[in-house]
Scaffold this active site. Structure first.
Site, PDB file in Angstrom:
ATOM      1  N   LEU A  23       0.867  -1.196   0.000  1.00  0.00           N
ATOM      2  CA  LEU A  23       0.000   0.000   0.000  1.00  0.00           C
ATOM      3  C   LEU A  23       0.890   1.228   0.000  1.00  0.00           C
ATOM      4  O   LEU A  23       1.914   1.246   0.692  1.00  0.00           O
ATOM      5  CB  LEU A  23      -0.879  -0.031   1.257  1.00  0.00           C
ATOM      6  CG  LEU A  23      -1.627   1.234   1.713  1.00  0.00           C
ATOM      7  CD1 LEU A  23      -2.890   0.844   2.497  1.00  0.00           C
ATOM      8  CD2 LEU A  23      -0.783   2.156   2.598  1.00  0.00           C
ATOM      9  N   ASP A  25       0.025   5.691  -1.201  1.00  0.00           N
ATOM     10  CA  ASP A  25      -0.820   6.873  -0.934  1.00  0.00           C
ATOM     11  C   ASP A  25      -2.317   6.594  -0.743  1.00  0.00           C
ATOM     12  O   ASP A  25      -2.901   5.796  -1.487  1.00  0.00           O
ATOM     13  CB  ASP A  25      -0.755   7.855  -2.117  1.00  0.00           C
ATOM     14  CG  ASP A  25       0.624   8.054  -2.667  1.00  0.00           C
ATOM     15  OD1 ASP A  25       1.595   7.585  -2.059  1.00  0.00           O
ATOM     16  OD2 ASP A  25       0.719   8.685  -3.726  1.00  0.00           O
ATOM     17  N   GLN A  41      -3.249   3.472  -3.137  1.00  0.00           N
ATOM     18  CA  GLN A  41      -2.329   2.883  -4.099  1.00  0.00           C
ATOM     19  C   GLN A  41      -2.021   1.456  -3.641  1.00  0.00           C
ATOM     20  O   GLN A  41      -1.581   1.246  -2.508  1.00  0.00           O
ATOM     21  CB  GLN A  41      -1.038   3.710  -4.152  1.00  0.00           C
ATOM     22  CG  GLN A  41      -1.187   5.021  -4.886  1.00  0.00           C
ATOM     23  CD  GLN A  41      -1.329   4.813  -6.374  1.00  0.00           C
ATOM     24  OE1 GLN A  41      -0.354   4.560  -7.068  1.00  0.00           O
ATOM     25  NE2 GLN A  41      -2.556   4.895  -6.881  1.00  0.00           N
ATOM     26  N   ARG A 153       1.440  14.878 -12.087  1.00  0.00           N
ATOM     27  CA  ARG A 153       0.519  13.820 -11.633  1.00  0.00           C
ATOM     28  C   ARG A 153      -0.266  14.188 -10.386  1.00  0.00           C
ATOM     29  O   ARG A 153      -0.101  15.227  -9.799  1.00  0.00           O
ATOM     30  CB  ARG A 153       1.278  12.515 -11.410  1.00  0.00           C
ATOM     31  CG  ARG A 153       2.391  12.579 -10.396  1.00  0.00           C
ATOM     32  CD  ARG A 153       3.002  11.167 -10.202  1.00  0.00           C
ATOM     33  NE  ARG A 153       4.277  11.255  -9.518  1.00  0.00           N
ATOM     34  CZ  ARG A 153       5.442  11.353 -10.126  1.00  0.00           C
ATOM     35  NH1 ARG A 153       5.516  11.354 -11.444  1.00  0.00           N
ATOM     36  NH2 ARG A 153       6.573  11.438  -9.423  1.00  0.00           N
TER      37      ARG A 153
HETATM   38  C1  FRU Z   1       3.634   9.338  -4.129  1.00  0.00           C
HETATM   39  C2  FRU Z   1       3.571   8.785  -5.544  1.00  0.00           C
HETATM   40  C3  FRU Z   1       2.633   9.601  -6.426  1.00  0.00           C
HETATM   41  C4  FRU Z   1       2.218   8.613  -7.474  1.00  0.00           C
HETATM   42  C5  FRU Z   1       2.107   7.343  -6.674  1.00  0.00           C
HETATM   43  C6  FRU Z   1       2.451   6.095  -7.418  1.00  0.00           C
HETATM   44  O1  FRU Z   1       3.997   8.380  -3.190  1.00  0.00           O
HETATM   45  O2  FRU Z   1       4.865   8.694  -6.116  1.00  0.00           O
HETATM   46  O3  FRU Z   1       3.216  10.774  -6.943  1.00  0.00           O
HETATM   47  O4  FRU Z   1       1.017   8.963  -8.085  1.00  0.00           O
HETATM   48  O5  FRU Z   1       2.987   7.488  -5.571  1.00  0.00           O
HETATM   49  O6  FRU Z   1       2.198   4.971  -6.615  1.00  0.00           O
END
Ligand code: FRU
Length: 445
Positions: A23, A25, A41, A153
């Site tokens: 896991l 973000d 994530q 992003r």
């Molecule tokens: C931050 C990040 C974000 C990206 C995501 C990918 O931790 O690098 O910028 O969208 O994680 O998992």
């Protein structure tokens, strides 16, 4: 210690964790159709989060009873084929609108900063939080200002009056972090508005946020490339908000990054962070057991007169408090617990005869003193103007410390041998509530 008992020992009871795998973000935080929704994530098949990211999904009516509904967004179109990266949610009428970055890495000899990377903003909708519509690409590299590199992003979307706004994190071609603002009337056609930057603030700003607390606007970012110092920006990457262009960190501990805020139905502004960080020298032994990382406890934000933000655990957590004991000398206490105390000068709290939390001459420190339970974590400090109280929420493998009404926060993972820990206090009279765990049901995986 066999694998099974360790498994029980380090599994968090007050924090959201992945059922299996990796896991990072928090994503898409919102209140929608009578439930809190927490996406994150997720890499269920890769304990180190190295491969294509997806979104996992938890939902809860009350922040205490949680249901994991599974992996709800996966890379399956050319525009997100190398990862469904971070993003946000906005509810409109009966639909939840999700926005995320579709990450694309072209095959070939590229540097992936100035070339070879696609960063698409993708829009999907859902009417129940987990069944998703078709994906629609709403912004591509060619829609970002010319001075941006391919690193753009993490869309965060919100509404003001009749207009929708989006903030995106970016790295310029000359390696400076900034955020881009876009606006839209229909959530599909987005128009560039402006860029915000502050000099000497690193090469990339990830996971930006733009939110109101008590009628005042804040911009939050997770900058990469700030020089590391002994009392601030102590981690490889940082997270914080701007107050009159001054950067204030959200959390001074080892394990905190990429927070996102959202509004609870009663108007509270809530922040949840990733209780972890990328590329750190320290590790998490749960990798050997099949999962890694968790989110922080949801924290209510409030504002002091001078604009400083306070963070405090959402009051829903108080309902998990059980039996109360008063800490005297050294005692054994079972995890998880919630410790509170008034502070009248310097003090020290020592856990398992090694991990030390101390306040001395306005400096608060968490020091692992080379104990193996830190898995490479050393010392973190915060200078406190004043420190009148402490609250510490200790879960099965983490500690979150809130000082002076939530003015300073420190989060760290720790991995004690047993769920009973020895705790010794000097110079402080603390009360400890045993905590009941959250109720977590895992479906779909
Ligand atoms: C931050 C990040 C974000 C990206 C995501 C990918 O931790 O690098 O910028 O969208 O994680 O998992």
């Amino acid at each position: 210690m066999d694998k099974k008992s360790q498994n029980i020992k380090w599994r968090q009871k007050l924090h959201i964790e992945p059922p299996v795998g990796w896991l990072n973000d928090p994503n898409g935080l919102c209140w929608f159709q009578g439930k809190y929704h927490v996406y994150f994530q997720y890499a269920p098949d890769d304990i180190n989060g190295g491969v294509k990211k997806s979104w996992g999904h938890y939902q809860s009516p009350d922040m205490i009873n949680w249901e994991f509904t599974g992996t709800v967004l996966v890379p399956d179109i050319p525009e997100d084929r190398d990862g469904v990266y971070s993003g946000s949610a906005i509810a409109r009428d009966d639909m939840l609108h999700l926005f995320y970055t579709g990450n694309v890495k072209e095959k070939g000899n590229y540097d992936y900063v100035l070339n070879g990377r696609g960063a698409n903003v993708i829009h999907v909708t859902t009417n129940d939080g987990h069944h998703m519509s078709e994906k629609k690409v709403v912004l591509r590299n060619s829609d970002y200002p010319d001075y941006c590199s391919c690193h753009v992003r993490d869309p965060k979307v919100w509404q003001e009056n009749e207009m929708y706004y989006m903030i995106l994190g970016a790295r310029t071609r000359d390696d400076k972090g900034c955020v881009l603002f876009y606006q839209s009337q229909d959530l599909d056609k987005w128009e560039y508005v402006r860029t915000y930057d502050v000099p000497d603030m690193g090469y990339m700003w990830e996971c930006p946020d733009c939110f109101m607390v008590d009628g005042h606007r804040y911009i939050g970012i997770s900058p990469q490339g700030l020089p590391r110092e002994t009392e601030r920006n102590q981690n490889i990457f940082s997270s914080g908000y701007f107050l009159n262009r001054d950067f204030k960190e959200f959390d001074y501990g080892f394990d905190f990054y990429a927070p996102q805020t959202f509004e609870a139905p009663d108007g509270r502004r809530i922040l949840i962070g990733w209780m972890g960080i990328g590329d750190s020298a320290y590790t998490n032994p749960t990798t050997a057991l099949g999962w890694q990382h968790c989110l922080t406890i949801p924290r209510k934000l409030s504002r002091l007169e001078d604009g400083t933000l306070l963070q405090n655990p959402m009051r829903e957590y108080d309902s998990l408090r059980g039996e109360k004991i008063t800490l005297k000398g050294e005692q054994k206490v079972s995890l998880p617990f919630d410790l509170t105390a008034q502070i009248n000068g310097d003090f020290e709290i020592v856990i398992n005869n090694g991990l030390t939390l101390s306040l001395r001459e306005n400096m608060f420190c968490i020091d692992f003193n080379n104990q193996p339970m830190g898995y490479g974590r050393t010392i973190r400090r915060v200078r406190t103007e004043q420190c009148r109280d402490i609250r510490m929420i200790a879960d099965m493998s983490s500690i979150e410390v809130y000082l002076d009404g939530g003015r300073y926060v420190m989060s760290t993972r720790f991995y004690p041998d047993e769920e009973n820990i020895r705790i010794k206090a000097d110079g402080i009279n603390a009360e400890i509530y045993k905590m009941k765990g959250m109720v977590i049901s895992i479906n779909g995986e």
